[in-house]
Design a protein around this motif. Structure first.
Motif, short mmCIF file in Angstrom:
data_model
loop_
_atom_site.label_atom_id
_atom_site.label_comp_id
_atom_site.label_asym_id
_atom_site.label_seq_id
_atom_site.Cartn_x
_atom_site.Cartn_y
_atom_site.Cartn_z
N THR A 55 -33.69 27.85 67.61
CA THR A 55 -34.91 27.38 66.95
C THR A 55 -35.01 27.95 65.54
O THR A 55 -35.40 27.24 64.60
N CYS A 80 -34.82 23.04 58.19
CA CYS A 80 -35.98 22.23 57.79
C CYS A 80 -36.63 22.78 56.52
O CYS A 80 -37.03 22.01 55.64
N GLU A 111 -41.64 27.74 67.91
CA GLU A 111 -41.78 26.34 68.34
C GLU A 111 -42.88 25.63 67.56
O GLU A 111 -42.73 24.47 67.17
N ALA A 112 -44.00 26.33 67.35
CA ALA A 112 -45.12 25.74 66.62
C ALA A 112 -44.72 25.46 65.16
O ALA A 112 -45.06 24.40 64.60
N GLN A 130 -42.19 22.47 65.04
CA GLN A 130 -42.90 21.20 65.25
C GLN A 130 -43.64 20.77 63.99
O GLN A 130 -43.62 19.60 63.60
N HIS A 131 -44.30 21.74 63.33
CA HIS A 131 -45.02 21.45 62.09
C HIS A 131 -44.05 20.94 61.02
O HIS A 131 -44.33 19.93 60.35
N GLU A 139 -41.07 19.58 61.39
CA GLU A 139 -40.51 18.26 61.75
C GLU A 139 -41.54 17.15 61.58
O GLU A 139 -41.16 15.99 61.37
N ASN A 140 -42.82 17.50 61.64
CA ASN A 140 -43.88 16.50 61.42
C ASN A 140 -44.08 16.18 59.95
O ASN A 140 -44.28 15.02 59.57
#
Length: 211
Positions: A116, A123, A174-175, A178-179, A181-182
């Motif tokens: 991760t 990213c 993880e949070a 996800q942010h 990737e959004n």
């Protein structure tokens, strides 16, 4: 036994290890800073969020007074140390102008996931390149933790505060992933739109299709 800590509520999230420069101008907080310096103690910054003092905050160590003004105002250098949870909040400490409270210290689990973490780095590099901030990715340490990068992700106050409350590094990773990737597709599309707008009105060399 809970500790009793002077408190300086602010509508920011301070993370452990974060350097923070503050201009102190209110009488109650000028008193707080002077008391902490005289006693050699730290104070806490609980996050002021949704019109109230949040339960979570970070203990802050005063590193030094950068400047003193004639009216008693100060510029101070400080650093976040430990995260706490407020058990009891007093609007004023006994005999003082500033707030204080009983706090317990938060224990975090350092259970990072290397896969991760690698995806987060990838990213962030794409994000910084799209924003023209490639130098920031060069400054990213190989052993970075979630709190080290939390202020560089474009999170709002609620999202930053949510990270502070997550007890596991893996959950914070993880949070964050996800942010990223959004928002990354949105940022990349916005940059493409900027380029299209720049080209509007220019002479275009376009090859007609064959019929």
């Amino acid at each position: 036994m809970p500790d009793y800590l002077p408190l300086f509520p602010l509508n920011i999230v301070v993370y452990p290890g974060e350097k923070l420069n503050l201009h102190i101008f209110e009488p109650r907080y000028k008193q707080l800073v002077l008391d902490c310096i005289m006693s050699g103690k730290n104070f806490g910054i609980p996050t002021y969020i949704q019109n109230s003092v949040g339960q979570f905050g970070t203990e802050v160590e005063i590193l030094g007074i950068e400047k003193k003004y004639d009216n008693g105002e100060m510029d101070i250098r400080s650093k976040g140390t430990r995260v706490f949870k407020v058990l009891k909040f007093d609007r004023t400490a006994p005999g003082r102008l500033y707030a204080a409270g009983e706090v317990e210290w938060v224990t975090y689990a350092d259970d990072e996931d290397i896969v991760t973490k690698t995806r987060i780095r990838e990213c962030m590099e794409k994000l910084y390149e799209a924003l023209g901030l490639k130098s920031l990715s060069m400054d990213l340490k190989t052993d970075f933790k979630s709190f080290d990068i939390a202020h560089q992700l474009g999170l709002n106050l609620d999202q930053e505060y949510a990270l502070l409350q997550m007890l596991h590094e893996s959950d914070r990773q993880e949070a964050i992933l996800q942010h990223l990737e959004n928002i990354l597709p949105i940022v990349l599309e916005t940059e493409k739109l900027k380029e299209r707008v720049k080209l509007n009105g220019h002479f275009k060399y376009l090859k007609p299709p064959e019929f």
